[in-house]
Write a protein that holds these residues in place. Structure first.
Motif, PDB file in Angstrom:
ATOM      1  N   ALA A 291      63.939   2.421  -8.513  1.00 12.69           N
ATOM      2  CA  ALA A 291      62.685   2.788  -9.188  1.00 12.69           C
ATOM      3  C   ALA A 291      61.672   3.364  -8.205  1.00 12.69           C
ATOM      4  O   ALA A 291      60.858   4.208  -8.574  1.00 12.69           O
ATOM      5  CB  ALA A 291      62.100   1.574  -9.904  1.00 12.69           C
ATOM      6  N   GLU A 292      61.735   2.925  -6.974  1.00 12.04           N
ATOM      7  CA  GLU A 292      60.845   3.472  -5.945  1.00 12.04           C
ATOM      8  C   GLU A 292      61.118   4.962  -5.725  1.00 12.04           C
ATOM      9  O   GLU A 292      60.191   5.749  -5.553  1.00 12.04           O
ATOM     10  CB  GLU A 292      61.069   2.680  -4.657  1.00 12.04           C
ATOM     11  CG  GLU A 292      60.053   2.890  -3.585  1.00 12.04           C
ATOM     12  CD  GLU A 292      60.361   2.036  -2.368  1.00 12.04           C
ATOM     13  OE1 GLU A 292      60.308   2.590  -1.258  1.00 12.04           O
ATOM     14  OE2 GLU A 292      60.658   0.826  -2.509  1.00 12.04           O
ATOM     15  N   LEU A 293      62.394   5.340  -5.753  1.00  9.88           N
ATOM     16  CA  LEU A 293      62.771   6.742  -5.531  1.00  9.88           C
ATOM     17  C   LEU A 293      62.699   7.584  -6.800  1.00  9.88           C
ATOM     18  O   LEU A 293      62.423   8.775  -6.729  1.00  9.88           O
ATOM     19  CB  LEU A 293      64.196   6.825  -4.970  1.00  9.88           C
ATOM     20  CG  LEU A 293      64.431   6.227  -3.595  1.00  9.88           C
ATOM     21  CD1 LEU A 293      65.877   6.424  -3.170  1.00  9.88           C
ATOM     22  CD2 LEU A 293      63.484   6.813  -2.565  1.00  9.88           C
ATOM     23  N   ALA A 294      62.995   6.964  -7.944  1.00 14.55           N
ATOM     24  CA  ALA A 294      63.064   7.715  -9.211  1.00 14.55           C
ATOM     25  C   ALA A 294      62.460   6.887 -10.340  1.00 14.55           C
ATOM     26  O   ALA A 294      63.170   6.400 -11.212  1.00 14.55           O
ATOM     27  CB  ALA A 294      64.517   8.068  -9.512  1.00 14.55           C
ATOM     28  N   PRO A 295      61.143   6.701 -10.334  1.00 17.51           N
ATOM     29  CA  PRO A 295      60.511   5.797 -11.297  1.00 17.51           C
ATOM     30  C   PRO A 295      60.717   6.195 -12.761  1.00 17.51           C
ATOM     31  O   PRO A 295      60.821   5.326 -13.626  1.00 17.51           O
ATOM     32  CB  PRO A 295      59.034   5.825 -10.918  1.00 17.51           C
ATOM     33  CG  PRO A 295      58.867   7.038 -10.077  1.00 17.51           C
ATOM     34  CD  PRO A 295      60.177   7.312  -9.435  1.00 17.51           C
ATOM     35  N   ASN A 296      60.789   7.462 -13.059  1.00 16.47           N
ATOM     36  CA  ASN A 296      60.902   7.912 -14.452  1.00 16.47           C
ATOM     37  C   ASN A 296      62.337   8.201 -14.869  1.00 16.47           C
ATOM     38  O   ASN A 296      62.561   8.695 -15.974  1.00 16.47           O
ATOM     39  CB  ASN A 296      60.032   9.150 -14.659  1.00 16.47           C
ATOM     40  CG  ASN A 296      58.574   8.828 -14.407  1.00 16.47           C
ATOM     41  OD1 ASN A 296      58.070   7.809 -14.847  1.00 16.47           O
ATOM     42  ND2 ASN A 296      57.907   9.679 -13.650  1.00 16.47           N
ATOM     43  N   LEU A 297      63.288   7.885 -14.019  1.00 15.21           N
ATOM     44  CA  LEU A 297      64.691   8.138 -14.312  1.00 15.21           C
ATOM     45  C   LEU A 297      65.140   7.351 -15.531  1.00 15.21           C
ATOM     46  O   LEU A 297      64.822   6.167 -15.668  1.00 15.21           O
ATOM     47  CB  LEU A 297      65.541   7.749 -13.098  1.00 15.21           C
ATOM     48  CG  LEU A 297      67.037   7.970 -13.215  1.00 15.21           C
ATOM     49  CD1 LEU A 297      67.358   9.464 -13.178  1.00 15.21           C
ATOM     50  CD2 LEU A 297      67.757   7.253 -12.097  1.00 15.21           C
ATOM     51  N   LEU A 298      65.875   7.997 -16.414  1.00 22.11           N
ATOM     52  CA  LEU A 298      66.491   7.358 -17.571  1.00 22.11           C
ATOM     53  C   LEU A 298      68.006   7.411 -17.389  1.00 22.11           C
ATOM     54  O   LEU A 298      68.535   8.380 -16.864  1.00 22.11           O
ATOM     55  CB  LEU A 298      66.104   8.085 -18.860  1.00 22.11           C
ATOM     56  CG  LEU A 298      64.613   8.165 -19.165  1.00 22.11           C
ATOM     57  CD1 LEU A 298      64.373   9.052 -20.388  1.00 22.11           C
ATOM     58  CD2 LEU A 298      64.017   6.783 -19.378  1.00 22.11           C
ATOM     59  N   THR A 299      68.700   6.366 -17.826  1.00 23.31           N
ATOM     60  CA  THR A 299      70.161   6.347 -17.749  1.00 23.31           C
ATOM     61  C   THR A 299      70.725   6.032 -19.128  1.00 23.31           C
ATOM     62  O   THR A 299      70.002   5.612 -20.040  1.00 23.31           O
ATOM     63  CB  THR A 299      70.669   5.274 -16.762  1.00 23.31           C
ATOM     64  OG1 THR A 299      70.509   3.988 -17.354  1.00 23.31           O
ATOM     65  CG2 THR A 299      69.958   5.351 -15.429  1.00 23.31           C
TER      66      THR A 299
ATOM     67  N   LEU B  60      72.433   3.548 -19.707  1.00 19.89           N
ATOM     68  CA  LEU B  60      72.555   2.096 -19.787  1.00 19.89           C
ATOM     69  C   LEU B  60      71.417   1.425 -20.536  1.00 19.89           C
ATOM     70  O   LEU B  60      71.574   0.324 -21.066  1.00 19.89           O
ATOM     71  CB  LEU B  60      72.621   1.498 -18.377  1.00 19.89           C
ATOM     72  CG  LEU B  60      73.778   1.956 -17.511  1.00 19.89           C
ATOM     73  CD1 LEU B  60      73.615   1.414 -16.093  1.00 19.89           C
ATOM     74  CD2 LEU B  60      75.101   1.509 -18.110  1.00 19.89           C
ATOM     75  N   ASP B  61      70.247   2.050 -20.548  1.00 25.29           N
ATOM     76  CA  ASP B  61      69.043   1.419 -21.092  1.00 25.29           C
ATOM     77  C   ASP B  61      68.048   2.529 -21.426  1.00 25.29           C
ATOM     78  O   ASP B  61      67.895   3.455 -20.629  1.00 25.29           O
ATOM     79  CB  ASP B  61      68.461   0.479 -20.024  1.00 25.29           C
ATOM     80  CG  ASP B  61      67.395  -0.455 -20.546  1.00 25.29           C
ATOM     81  OD1 ASP B  61      66.363   0.042 -21.042  1.00 25.29           O
ATOM     82  OD2 ASP B  61      67.586  -1.672 -20.443  1.00 25.29           O
ATOM     83  N   PRO B  62      67.373   2.435 -22.559  1.00 27.30           N
ATOM     84  CA  PRO B  62      66.438   3.512 -22.917  1.00 27.30           C
ATOM     85  C   PRO B  62      65.146   3.510 -22.094  1.00 27.30           C
ATOM     86  O   PRO B  62      64.391   4.473 -22.135  1.00 27.30           O
ATOM     87  CB  PRO B  62      66.145   3.255 -24.397  1.00 27.30           C
ATOM     88  CG  PRO B  62      66.400   1.802 -24.587  1.00 27.30           C
ATOM     89  CD  PRO B  62      67.493   1.441 -23.626  1.00 27.30           C
ATOM     90  N   ARG B  63      64.902   2.448 -21.339  1.00 29.40           N
ATOM     91  CA  ARG B  63      63.671   2.362 -20.547  1.00 29.40           C
ATOM     92  C   ARG B  63      63.800   3.119 -19.241  1.00 29.40           C
ATOM     93  O   ARG B  63      64.889   3.339 -18.733  1.00 29.40           O
ATOM     94  CB  ARG B  63      63.337   0.900 -20.260  1.00 29.40           C
ATOM     95  CG  ARG B  63      63.070   0.072 -21.517  1.00 29.40           C
ATOM     96  CD  ARG B  63      62.935  -1.392 -21.201  1.00 29.40           C
ATOM     97  NE  ARG B  63      64.209  -1.879 -20.662  1.00 29.40           N
ATOM     98  CZ  ARG B  63      64.357  -3.016 -20.005  1.00 29.40           C
ATOM     99  NH1 ARG B  63      63.328  -3.789 -19.787  1.00 29.40           N
ATOM    100  NH2 ARG B  63      65.530  -3.386 -19.565  1.00 29.40           N
TER     101      ARG B  63
END
Length: 167
Positions: free
Chosen positions: A123-131, A133-136
């Motif tokens: 999250a430090e490197l890619a805070p807005n990343l979506l996967t 695995l989880d919609p958040r």
């Protein structure tokens, strides 16, 4: 070029093995993006605490080829030592590869949503990343895990940064 996020961990001489891994990754892939370090207790056994981080890099190789390169770096960092020594010299785990576009059975890695020591540095490197695995977003996943499993965040040691300026 594909973006890869790699989990890095060590609880046996982490200052030696993580620094060596950074050097080898930089030699092979060029510029690295490095998270802070996170200290956590080992899971499933008694031993010294782990130091964990996440590295982002760009690569032209495929996911399986990258995994092979990571295993080779682990071996260069004495990963072939017996695992009954209550720890690991170095773990390099491919967490995500080119966001959603990779068709590999183990990607994205489930650890992203299970463990604070993976989610927080990612999250430090890619805070807005979506996967898938989880919609958040990663920052939301990391916040939830951090509330349940607090970790100690530490800056990357200055001598590692000086030695590997791209981090």
């Amino acid at each position: 070029m594909n973006t890869a996020y790699i989990g890095v961990g060590s609880n046996i001489e982490p200052e030696r093995y993580i620094a060596r891994a950074l050097a080898l990754l930089q030699q092979q892939f060029g510029t690295l993006q490095c998270s802070s370090l996170y200290r956590s207790a080992p899971l499933g056994f008694d031993g010294p605490p782990f130091i964990n981080a996440v590295i982002a890099l760009k690569t032209g190789c495929g996911a399986q080829s990258l995994i092979s390169k990571l295993k080779n770096i682990e071996q260069q960092c004495d990963r072939s030592l017996p695992q009954d020594v209550k720890g690991h010299t170095l773990d390099l785990d491919l967490l995500l590869f080119d966001s959603q576009s990779c068709y590999h059975p183990d990607l994205p890695r489930q650890d992203i949503i299970k463990f604070a020591f993976v989610a927080m540095p990612l999250a430090e490197l890619a805070p807005n990343l979506l996967t898938a695995l989880d919609p958040r977003s990663m920052v939301d996943i990391a916040a939830e895990l951090a509330a349940r499993y607090p970790l100690k965040r530490e800056p990357m040691p200055s001598y590692w940064i000086k030695q590997y300026e791209s981090c």
